[in-house]
Design a protein around this motif. Structure first.
Motif, PDB file in Angstrom:
ATOM      1  N   GLY A 100     -22.951   9.677  51.259  1.00 31.80           N
ATOM      2  CA  GLY A 100     -23.863   8.788  51.954  1.00 31.80           C
ATOM      3  C   GLY A 100     -23.607   8.739  53.451  1.00 31.80           C
ATOM      4  N   THR A 101     -24.693   8.506  54.200  1.00 26.97           N
ATOM      5  CA  THR A 101     -24.602   8.262  55.643  1.00 26.97           C
ATOM      6  C   THR A 101     -25.505   7.087  55.978  1.00 26.97           C
ATOM      7  OG1 THR A 101     -26.397   9.807  56.171  1.00 26.97           O
ATOM      8  CG2 THR A 101     -24.146  10.698  56.169  1.00 26.97           C
ATOM      9  N   ALA A 105     -24.351   1.171  55.648  1.00 31.32           N
ATOM     10  CA  ALA A 105     -25.309   1.246  54.534  1.00 31.32           C
ATOM     11  C   ALA A 105     -24.759   0.526  53.304  1.00 31.32           C
ATOM     12  CB  ALA A 105     -25.609   2.699  54.210  1.00 31.32           C
ATOM     13  N   LEU A 127     -21.702   2.511  51.930  1.00 29.59           N
ATOM     14  CA  LEU A 127     -21.305   3.713  52.661  1.00 29.59           C
ATOM     15  C   LEU A 127     -19.883   4.116  52.282  1.00 29.59           C
ATOM     16  CD1 LEU A 127     -22.018   5.778  54.900  1.00 29.59           C
ATOM     17  CD2 LEU A 127     -21.003   4.182  56.548  1.00 29.59           C
ATOM     18  N   ASN A 131     -18.583   7.967  50.267  1.00 30.03           N
ATOM     19  CA  ASN A 131     -18.176   8.853  51.362  1.00 30.03           C
ATOM     20  C   ASN A 131     -17.632  10.195  50.888  1.00 30.03           C
ATOM     21  OD1 ASN A 131     -15.706   8.173  50.348  1.00 30.03           O
ATOM     22  ND2 ASN A 131     -14.987   7.079  52.168  1.00 30.03           N
ATOM     23  N   PHE A 165     -29.669   3.636  53.625  1.00 32.56           N
ATOM     24  CA  PHE A 165     -28.962   4.901  53.779  1.00 32.56           C
ATOM     25  C   PHE A 165     -29.865   5.891  54.511  1.00 32.56           C
ATOM     26  CE2 PHE A 165     -26.486   3.087  50.381  1.00 32.56           C
ATOM     27  CZ  PHE A 165     -25.226   3.657  50.494  1.00 32.56           C
TER      28      PHE A 165
END
Length: 347
Positions: A100-101, A105, A127, A131, A165
């Motif tokens: 995720g980015t 988020a 987030l 990761n 996200f």
């Protein structure tokens, strides 16, 4: 000439002299049977081995950044999925497949049955929890009766608000229990359960309207002589309270399995003390069935189904089994190299 009887070389029993016989008794200690089963509601009935009956996982892929549930508006990731059986929701988790980015988020997901949200067991995907590929985001525990029928649908919903996200994907894993399977399993064991008796004893209790206690599988010893030896089943049994119609009896069905031969029909062993099995009472009594002279040969397998006659059909007529014993008796013969006065070396 028959040597010391050991029941086909198996360990655990010791032969003893008994009125002209060598005797080997196979005893089943009812009190030593560890509790192993639970009811379909997850409550302890006999222990904990069956808590996973009917439990399975259903996987749903999710793109956290494109399409539902993108953004921060409330949305369904899955809408109205029908499992097709009576079910209980146990958990919802998320496994990351694309990291995720997105600054801070965080999005919150919950299950729903029909239009009713499951408020427990929320899975918060963040987030930090996405990761790395393969990272697991565990949902909170689902407690209570979160159950649905065979026609009910489940959905995975994303709550409004949160922080979106910009990239990320994974799989929601919904753990669900098939209650049709769990209930059927519970029904198989509900009729026979270990219960306390006389404070410290443990007995096998056959509930009212249930006529099967279970099966006993016994390999016939390799030195068994069908012409002279004896096989007997002894059961110490009683009734919970006085019978209203005085008709509860214990019975057995007996089947023979032989290598390369189909399973026999019921061999119908006889009751050894009388032509009719006695009616059960609140006082314990030994009931003995004669398994001899039923065409058993060495290395056959005796399959014994312990049952009632169906008379335990009202409350108070539950059958209590205190002990089970399988007895193998063999005629004792010895050989003496030095003949006696009558030149008889067999004694």
């Amino acid at each position: 000439v028959k040597n010391v009887v050991t029941g086909g070389g198996r360990t655990g029993g010791q032969p003893t002299h008994d009125a002209g016989y060598l005797k080997r008794a196979e005893g089943l200690d009812i009190g030593s049977l560890a509790g192993t089963l639970v009811d379909s509601g997850g409550g302890a009935v006999l222990g904990a081995i069956a808590v996973g009956v009917g439990v399975q996982q259903i996987a749903f892929d999710a793109n956290l950044a494109a399409g539902p549930p993108a953004g921060t508006s409330a949305a369904d990731m899955v809408t109205d999925y029908v499992p097709g059986f009576k079910f209980k929701l146990l958990a919802i988790d998320f496994v990351t497949s694309i990291a995720g980015t997105g600054s801070s988020a965080s999005q919150l997901f919950n299950l729903a049955i029909g239009s009713v949200d499951v408020t427990l067991g929320v899975c918060t995907v963040t987030l930090a929890s996405t990761n790395a590929v393969g990272e697991l985001t565990a949902g909170a525990a689902i407690t209570g009766a979160q159950e649905g029928s065979a026609t009910d649908a489940i959905s995975i919903e994303m709550a409004a608000s949160g922080t979106a996200f910009t990239a990320g994907a994974g799989t929601f894993i919904v753990t669900i229990q098939n209650m049709d399977v769990a209930d059927a399993f519970a029904a198989l064991v509900a009729g026979s359960a270990l219960v306390a008796d006389e404070t410290n004893a443990r007995v096998l209790k056959i509930e009212q309207t249930v006529d099967t206690a279970g099966n006993i599988v016994f390999p016939i010893p390799r030195d068994y002589d069908e012409a002279t030896d004896e096989l007997r089943l002894r059961v110490l049994v009683s009734q919970l309270t006085l019978s209203t119609d005085d008709d509860v009896k214990l019975d057995v069905e007996l089947y023979r399995k032989r290598a390369a031969v189909a399973l026999s029909a019921d061999l119908a062993p006889s009751f050894t003390a009388d032509s009719a099995v006695p009616v059960l009472t609140v006082a314990e009594q030994w009931i003995e069935f004669d398994l001899s002279s039923l065409t058993f040969l060495r290395d056959d397998v005796a399959i014994i189904e312990l049952i009632t006659n169906g008379g335990n059909d009202t409350a108070g007529e539950e059958v209590l089994i205190h002990a089970i014993e399988l007895v193998y008796r063999s005629t004792l013969v010895s050989y003496d190299d030095e003949d006696d006065a009558q030149s008889n070396s067999l004694r």
